[in-house]
Design a protein around this motif. Structure first.
Motif, PDB file in Angstrom:
ATOM      1  N   ALA A 204       0.724  -1.249   0.151  1.00 25.23           N
ATOM      2  CA  ALA A 204       0.069   0.184   0.069  1.00 25.23           C
ATOM      3  C   ALA A 204       0.807   1.260   0.023  1.00 25.23           C
TER       4      ALA A 204
ATOM      5  N   LEU B 116       2.567   2.441   2.484  1.00 28.88           N
ATOM      6  CA  LEU B 116       2.498   3.049   3.638  1.00 28.88           C
ATOM      7  C   LEU B 116       4.027   3.065   4.269  1.00 28.88           C
TER       8      LEU B 116
ATOM      9  N   GLY C 201       4.779   7.112   4.248  1.00 30.32           N
ATOM     10  CA  GLY C 201       3.597   7.791   3.909  1.00 30.32           C
ATOM     11  C   GLY C 201       3.734   9.084   4.255  1.00 30.32           C
TER      12      GLY C 201
ATOM     13  N   ARG D 172      -1.285  13.238   6.194  1.00 32.00           N
ATOM     14  CA  ARG D 172      -2.174  13.010   5.300  1.00 32.00           C
ATOM     15  C   ARG D 172      -3.079  11.682   5.555  1.00 32.00           C
ATOM     16  N   VAL D 173      -2.134  10.657   5.921  1.00 29.08           N
ATOM     17  CA  VAL D 173      -2.508   9.483   5.747  1.00 29.08           C
ATOM     18  C   VAL D 173      -3.699   9.368   7.601  1.00 29.08           C
ATOM     19  N   THR D 174      -4.829   8.727   7.348  1.00 27.91           N
ATOM     20  CA  THR D 174      -5.718   8.662   8.219  1.00 27.91           C
ATOM     21  C   THR D 174      -5.885   7.291   8.794  1.00 27.91           C
TER      22      THR D 174
ATOM     23  N   ASP E 138      -7.605   5.010   6.313  1.00 26.34           N
ATOM     24  CA  ASP E 138      -6.577   4.573   5.369  1.00 26.34           C
ATOM     25  C   ASP E 138      -5.650   3.313   5.528  1.00 26.34           C
TER      26      ASP E 138
ATOM     27  N   GLU F 226      -8.797   0.228   6.256  1.00 26.95           N
ATOM     28  CA  GLU F 226      -9.539  -0.381   4.984  1.00 26.95           C
ATOM     29  C   GLU F 226      -8.658  -1.385   4.203  1.00 26.95           C
ATOM     30  N   LEU F 227      -7.559  -1.302   4.558  1.00 23.19           N
ATOM     31  CA  LEU F 227      -6.541  -2.287   3.850  1.00 23.19           C
ATOM     32  C   LEU F 227      -6.875  -3.689   4.499  1.00 23.19           C
TER      33      LEU F 227
ATOM     34  N   ARG G  29     -11.946   8.852   9.424  1.00 19.43           N
ATOM     35  CA  ARG G  29     -11.505   9.633   8.408  1.00 19.43           C
ATOM     36  C   ARG G  29     -10.910  11.063   8.745  1.00 19.43           C
TER      37      ARG G  29
ATOM     38  N   THR H 110      -5.879  12.063  11.558  1.00 18.65           N
ATOM     39  CA  THR H 110      -4.468  11.693  10.858  1.00 18.65           C
ATOM     40  C   THR H 110      -3.528  10.932  11.750  1.00 18.65           C
TER      41      THR H 110
END
Lengths: 142, 156
Positions: free
Chosen positions: A51, A53, A68, A72-74, A77, A80-81, A122, A125
């Motif tokens: 992904a 990250l 990452g 920005r990465v929450t 994110d 959900e992987l 969401r 972060t």
């Protein structure tokens, strides 16, 4: 929303790496700190690499490092992987839930709870979570 | 011996003035895509022209340009809630975002609320508004003890 084991392990790993982005850590280091299965975590780490990250660093002092954007990465994110982030209804009962007035109303409540959960995930972060985490430092090799 | 120039202190935060109305209205229009001149005229009338304790309208100014604002007030005893600071608008011009301006505005209005004796700051944001949700999360806000409820009036 039920946080599955892989999601939790992924959050441990990503946050541990993100809090010192230049640091490299081995899977075993993270597994030891959080007292979790290194075998399971290794599988999680491969997904996180795919992904984008985290990235694998080879050679002496190798391991993984964060790759990452911490601002920005929450949490969404990452999670959900590893698991579907949809309203949870027992799959064996799905046919009945929308078919009756009460079933439909319960489905609406479930969707409301789920929407709140997703909006929360969401909005946080990695940077925000680390900034406001209680200052309990974990000893970490690496 | 030459003297090093003083470091640029960055945008200045100050109380909004009547002359800021047009710039604030334009900033909000850019952010929301919805021009609301009547709303902002009313807000300026109540929060800028008729200043009252507990009401705060602050702007961030870079040179002669208004690049951000925050508006809030102390509210009390809504369904038993002790006095708290309510922030109901915050905005930073797109070209100035991620430079800490929003955080400075929020911190400044928080200081003013604290000076008035309140211990909590609160806001309400659409759960689809990830930009503002992430901003408030970054300032340390979390879900509070109150829940926003609503319905369409014809459904009662």
């Amino acid at each position: 929303m039920w946080l599955q084991k892989s999601s939790l392990f992924a959050l441990y790993a990503v946050l541990e790496l993100a809090r010192e982005p230049d640091r490299r850590l081995a899977t075993a280091d993270i597994a030891r700190t959080y007292d979790i299965s290194a075998h399971h975590l290794a599988k999680v780490m491969r997904t996180l690499v795919r992904a984008g990250l985290i990235e694998s660093v080879r050679g002496a002092g190798g391991g993984y490092r964060f790759a990452g954007n911490i601002a920005r990465v929450t949490l969404f994110d990452v999670i959900e992987l590893f698991q579907p982030l949809e309203p949870e209804v027992d799959p064996s009962l799905r046919h009945a839930v929308g078919a009756t007035m009460i079933g439909g109303a319960l489905q609406a409540v479930n969707a409301e709870i789920n929407e709140l959960s997703l909006a929360t995930l969401r909005s946080i972060t990695l940077k925000s979570l680390l900034k406001h985490a209680p200052k309990i430092d974990t000893p970490m090799a690496g | 011996m030459s003297t090093a120039p003083a470091p640029d202190p960055g945008p200045v935060l100050r109380r909004a003035r009547a002359a800021d109305l047009e710039a604030v209205t334009r900033l909000d229009d850019v952010a929301t895509g919805m021009a609301k001149p009547d709303y902002w005229r009313d807000i300026f009338a109540r929060y800028v022209r008729r200043r009252r304790a507990g009401r705060h309208f602050l702007v961030a100014e870079a040179g002669a340009e208004i690049i951000g604002f925050v508006v809030g007030e102390v509210r009390a005893w809504e369904f038993g809630s002790p006095p708290c600071g309510w922030v109901f608008a915050v905005n930073v011009a797109p070209g100035w975002r991620e430079a800490g301006i929003g955080g400075r505005l929020f911190h400044e209005i928080g200081d003013r609320f604290r000076d008035e004796g309140v211990e909590t700051v609160r806001t309400m944001v659409s759960r689809a508004d990830t930009l503002n949700l992430a901003f408030f999360r970054a300032q340390g806000l979390t879900s509070g003890p109150y829940i926003e409820l609503e319905c369409r009036l014809e459904e009662r």
